[in-house]
Scaffold this motif. Sequence first.
Motif, PDB file in Angstrom:
ATOM      1  N   ARG A 160      -4.285   8.627 -48.449  1.00  0.00           N
ATOM      2  CA  ARG A 160      -5.653   9.101 -48.672  1.00  0.00           C
ATOM      3  C   ARG A 160      -5.799  10.587 -48.353  1.00  0.00           C
ATOM      4  O   ARG A 160      -6.573  11.300 -48.994  1.00  0.00           O
ATOM      5  CB  ARG A 160      -6.630   8.267 -47.839  1.00  0.00           C
ATOM      6  CG  ARG A 160      -6.719   6.814 -48.285  1.00  0.00           C
ATOM      7  CD  ARG A 160      -7.442   5.963 -47.273  1.00  0.00           C
ATOM      8  NE  ARG A 160      -6.709   5.864 -46.003  1.00  0.00           N
ATOM      9  CZ  ARG A 160      -7.073   5.079 -44.989  1.00  0.00           C
ATOM     10  NH1 ARG A 160      -8.174   4.321 -45.102  1.00  0.00           N
ATOM     11  NH2 ARG A 160      -6.368   5.040 -43.881  1.00  0.00           N
ATOM     12  N   VAL A 161      -5.058  11.058 -47.371  1.00  0.00           N
ATOM     13  CA  VAL A 161      -5.117  12.480 -47.005  1.00  0.00           C
ATOM     14  C   VAL A 161      -4.504  13.328 -48.114  1.00  0.00           C
ATOM     15  O   VAL A 161      -5.035  14.385 -48.476  1.00  0.00           O
ATOM     16  CB  VAL A 161      -4.414  12.723 -45.654  1.00  0.00           C
ATOM     17  CG1 VAL A 161      -4.383  14.209 -45.311  1.00  0.00           C
ATOM     18  CG2 VAL A 161      -5.119  11.946 -44.542  1.00  0.00           C
ATOM     19  N   ARG A 162      -3.386  12.869 -48.658  1.00  0.00           N
ATOM     20  CA  ARG A 162      -2.755  13.605 -49.758  1.00  0.00           C
ATOM     21  C   ARG A 162      -3.644  13.584 -50.997  1.00  0.00           C
ATOM     22  O   ARG A 162      -3.765  14.589 -51.713  1.00  0.00           O
ATOM     23  CB  ARG A 162      -1.370  13.029 -50.062  1.00  0.00           C
ATOM     24  CG  ARG A 162      -0.434  13.024 -48.843  1.00  0.00           C
ATOM     25  CD  ARG A 162       1.020  12.850 -49.226  1.00  0.00           C
ATOM     26  NE  ARG A 162       1.315  11.609 -49.921  1.00  0.00           N
ATOM     27  CZ  ARG A 162       1.560  10.437 -49.335  1.00  0.00           C
ATOM     28  NH1 ARG A 162       1.499  10.337 -48.005  1.00  0.00           N
ATOM     29  NH2 ARG A 162       1.862   9.362 -50.048  1.00  0.00           N
ATOM     30  N   GLU A 163      -4.287  12.440 -51.246  1.00  0.00           N
ATOM     31  CA  GLU A 163      -5.217  12.359 -52.375  1.00  0.00           C
ATOM     32  C   GLU A 163      -6.391  13.307 -52.173  1.00  0.00           C
ATOM     33  O   GLU A 163      -6.860  13.945 -53.134  1.00  0.00           O
ATOM     34  CB  GLU A 163      -5.730  10.924 -52.521  1.00  0.00           C
ATOM     35  CG  GLU A 163      -4.691   9.946 -53.040  1.00  0.00           C
ATOM     36  CD  GLU A 163      -5.212   8.526 -53.100  1.00  0.00           C
ATOM     37  OE1 GLU A 163      -4.741   7.761 -53.950  1.00  0.00           O
ATOM     38  OE2 GLU A 163      -6.101   8.180 -52.288  1.00  0.00           O
ATOM     39  N   ALA A 164      -6.849  13.425 -50.946  1.00  0.00           N
ATOM     40  CA  ALA A 164      -7.972  14.328 -50.647  1.00  0.00           C
ATOM     41  C   ALA A 164      -7.590  15.773 -50.959  1.00  0.00           C
ATOM     42  O   ALA A 164      -8.396  16.532 -51.518  1.00  0.00           O
ATOM     43  CB  ALA A 164      -8.389  14.187 -49.191  1.00  0.00           C
ATOM     44  N   ALA A 165      -6.375  16.159 -50.603  1.00  0.00           N
ATOM     45  CA  ALA A 165      -5.924  17.528 -50.892  1.00  0.00           C
ATOM     46  C   ALA A 165      -5.907  17.787 -52.396  1.00  0.00           C
ATOM     47  O   ALA A 165      -6.305  18.866 -52.864  1.00  0.00           O
ATOM     48  CB  ALA A 165      -4.538  17.756 -50.291  1.00  0.00           C
ATOM     49  N   ALA A 166      -5.455  16.804 -53.156  1.00  0.00           N
ATOM     50  CA  ALA A 166      -5.414  16.967 -54.609  1.00  0.00           C
ATOM     51  C   ALA A 166      -6.818  17.075 -55.192  1.00  0.00           C
ATOM     52  O   ALA A 166      -7.080  17.884 -56.093  1.00  0.00           O
ATOM     53  CB  ALA A 166      -4.665  15.800 -55.240  1.00  0.00           C
ATOM     54  N   LEU A 167      -7.751  16.256 -54.691  1.00  0.00           N
ATOM     55  CA  LEU A 167      -9.124  16.275 -55.203  1.00  0.00           C
ATOM     56  C   LEU A 167      -9.890  17.517 -54.781  1.00  0.00           C
ATOM     57  O   LEU A 167     -10.906  17.866 -55.390  1.00  0.00           O
ATOM     58  CB  LEU A 167      -9.868  15.037 -54.708  1.00  0.00           C
ATOM     59  CG  LEU A 167      -9.436  13.698 -55.319  1.00  0.00           C
ATOM     60  CD1 LEU A 167     -10.027  12.543 -54.516  1.00  0.00           C
ATOM     61  CD2 LEU A 167      -9.873  13.615 -56.782  1.00  0.00           C
ATOM     62  N   ALA A 168      -9.419  18.207 -53.745  1.00  0.00           N
ATOM     63  CA  ALA A 168     -10.137  19.365 -53.213  1.00  0.00           C
ATOM     64  C   ALA A 168      -9.979  20.611 -54.070  1.00  0.00           C
ATOM     65  O   ALA A 168     -10.795  21.546 -53.973  1.00  0.00           O
ATOM     66  CB  ALA A 168      -9.648  19.665 -51.795  1.00  0.00           C
ATOM     67  N   MET A 169      -8.965  20.659 -54.915  1.00  0.00           N
ATOM     68  CA  MET A 169      -8.662  21.887 -55.660  1.00  0.00           C
ATOM     69  C   MET A 169      -9.508  22.018 -56.927  1.00  0.00           C
ATOM     70  O   MET A 169      -9.547  21.109 -57.755  1.00  0.00           O
ATOM     71  CB  MET A 169      -7.173  21.930 -56.003  1.00  0.00           C
ATOM     72  CG  MET A 169      -6.287  22.163 -54.789  1.00  0.00           C
ATOM     73  SD  MET A 169      -4.548  22.380 -55.221  1.00  0.00           S
ATOM     74  CE  MET A 169      -4.036  20.677 -55.511  1.00  0.00           C
ATOM     75  N   ASP A 170     -10.164  23.149 -57.052  1.00  0.00           N
ATOM     76  CA  ASP A 170     -10.996  23.450 -58.219  1.00  0.00           C
ATOM     77  C   ASP A 170     -10.108  24.114 -59.280  1.00  0.00           C
ATOM     78  O   ASP A 170     -10.097  25.336 -59.449  1.00  0.00           O
ATOM     79  CB  ASP A 170     -12.147  24.376 -57.813  1.00  0.00           C
ATOM     80  CG  ASP A 170     -13.157  24.583 -58.932  1.00  0.00           C
ATOM     81  OD1 ASP A 170     -12.879  24.142 -60.073  1.00  0.00           O
ATOM     82  OD2 ASP A 170     -14.208  25.201 -58.671  1.00  0.00           O
ATOM     83  N   TYR A 171      -9.372  23.294 -59.995  1.00  0.00           N
ATOM     84  CA  TYR A 171      -8.349  23.775 -60.920  1.00  0.00           C
ATOM     85  C   TYR A 171      -8.919  24.725 -61.976  1.00  0.00           C
ATOM     86  O   TYR A 171      -8.348  25.794 -62.249  1.00  0.00           O
ATOM     87  CB  TYR A 171      -7.697  22.586 -61.633  1.00  0.00           C
ATOM     88  CG  TYR A 171      -7.135  21.545 -60.708  1.00  0.00           C
ATOM     89  CD1 TYR A 171      -5.860  21.681 -60.164  1.00  0.00           C
ATOM     90  CD2 TYR A 171      -7.882  20.413 -60.369  1.00  0.00           C
ATOM     91  CE1 TYR A 171      -5.340  20.718 -59.315  1.00  0.00           C
ATOM     92  CE2 TYR A 171      -7.373  19.453 -59.521  1.00  0.00           C
ATOM     93  CZ  TYR A 171      -6.101  19.603 -58.994  1.00  0.00           C
ATOM     94  OH  TYR A 171      -5.593  18.659 -58.152  1.00  0.00           O
ATOM     95  N   LYS A 172     -10.014  24.350 -62.581  1.00  0.00           N
ATOM     96  CA  LYS A 172     -10.578  25.133 -63.676  1.00  0.00           C
ATOM     97  C   LYS A 172     -11.005  26.520 -63.208  1.00  0.00           C
ATOM     98  O   LYS A 172     -10.685  27.533 -63.847  1.00  0.00           O
ATOM     99  CB  LYS A 172     -11.776  24.394 -64.283  1.00  0.00           C
ATOM    100  CG  LYS A 172     -12.373  25.052 -65.521  1.00  0.00           C
ATOM    101  CD  LYS A 172     -13.468  24.164 -66.119  1.00  0.00           C
ATOM    102  CE  LYS A 172     -14.012  24.745 -67.425  1.00  0.00           C
ATOM    103  NZ  LYS A 172     -14.754  26.000 -67.201  1.00  0.00           N
ATOM    104  N   SER A 173     -11.694  26.587 -62.092  1.00  0.00           N
ATOM    105  CA  SER A 173     -12.167  27.874 -61.591  1.00  0.00           C
ATOM    106  C   SER A 173     -11.006  28.775 -61.182  1.00  0.00           C
ATOM    107  O   SER A 173     -11.027  29.987 -61.446  1.00  0.00           O
ATOM    108  CB  SER A 173     -13.109  27.664 -60.400  1.00  0.00           C
ATOM    109  OG  SER A 173     -14.271  26.981 -60.801  1.00  0.00           O
TER     110      SER A 173
END
Length: 538
Positions: A317-330
């Motif tokens: 879940r922590v690794r998933e959180a890191a992935a979800l935290a990144m604003d790729y488009k911006s």
Amino acid sequence: MGSPGRSHRRLPQAPDRKTSIQEAALLPISRRQALALGGAALLAGSAGDARAASPQGQLTWAVHVSLAPTWFDPAETPGMITPFMLLYALHDAMVKPMPGQTAAPCLADAWKMAPDGLSYEFTVRKDVTFHNGEPVTAEDVKFSFERYRGTSASVMKERVAAVETPDARTVRFVLKKPWPDFLTFYSSATGAGWIVPKKYIQQVGEEGFKKAPIGAGPYKFVSFTPGVELVFEAFEGYWRKLPSVKRLVLKVIPEESTRLAALKRGEVDIAYSIRGELAEELQRTPGFTLKPVVIQGTFWLYFPEQWDPKSPWHDLRVREAAALAMDYKSINEALTLGYSRVANSIIPDSFEFFWKPPPAVYDPRQAKALLAAAGFRNGFDAGDYYCDASYANLAEAVLNNLQEVGIRVKLRPLERAAFFSAYAEKKLKNIIQAASGAFGNAATRLDAFVMKGGTYAYGHYDDLEALFAEQAVELDQKKRTELLHKIQRLVHERVIYAPIWQLAFINGQGKRVRESALGLIEGHAYSAPYEDVTINTG
């Protein structure tokens, strides 16, 4: 032939492209290898072209990283693209990626795979020499392979039973068992197929070779001033074609705005890695050209302590959180003007056996919820965030995203050679922002970054090891594809990596350049082949 097949044929000087592709379709080879066969005529024919006028003039590159002498030596090639910036000038390979071809005949003018898949035989091109005038021989080819100690060296040597040299122009690699990826590893994913002079290295020693390297490429080494510049001069005896430009200078300018200023003043002709507002400024400047090249360079976050039950990164879940935290488009729009691809994989989408994952998602609210569920409602101190200093601006953007959801880190940028050395020696902890632009396919990338014993793999999963071992000997293309797709899917589901993007490497080109050779080789980040670079005389 330019690909393994049932029988051996020397590449003719100018075979018909259509006929080559039709013939290739009859052989048990991959689509990429068939395309390489079809394009081989272009390169083979060029060797017989009439010699042009003597090389003239000088072009200067502003390079974004400090150049390391270790990159002068193919034997030490790591799993990244940077050394190939130098290798394509100074050295040559038996087979290597070239314009329109993933596996082009170079120092080898022909090769074949035995019908049983247990050997590959190469024929050294006739009358090719190193810069000191000594001929390139089968013994140099054998020496270069046996001396190789870079990425995936152990993988190759574990599978090769012997290297035989029946005569001065014939080299035979005898495998312990059929290995469908031998040519990919040998020709592109490693430096093992780049040839160095045995006699010269024995005379001057390992360190002497780094100080005064001799190769068989289109340019000779002239001088190197650490932290300042590297100078090459055209080798007029190069087999493929006579270089057009007399002198190439690679000038080290780590600071991005300084590179752009040098380009605009005419002090350099090509500037690597111009991003964000500086790239926009260059676009608006008359007489200069922005050259974005989407490369096979994927970037990611790696969590080296995910196998440690005591580490927060052990929790999926922590690794998933890191992935979800990144604003790729911006991040993409801010730094690479939207040119980069958010492919959500450490495997480039251009690679053979690429598995297309679900789209990347930016969801900071869900990231916070996952951290809370993992016991980190108020976030946690995640320690150091290591990166290659030339991509510290990317790291700063990602770091801000992580801290917004509660993953607090400290940025630790390192000079590129030091970063990759520490990465390979398993010295880095917490979070690693890394990348690879190395050639190859999905299997070669997984081998270096996921599998046990991989140069940059800090841990492994037994089920992935079993699948990887199975695909490595699978000759049925469909079954092998299914196995490699399954491995990639599991890597994605377990968030072994949190991919960022597939980089658009944005460069600036000045008025004096007619052909920069940027983008001529698919997926390659830098100018190559250098013998195709030309000066604008108009």
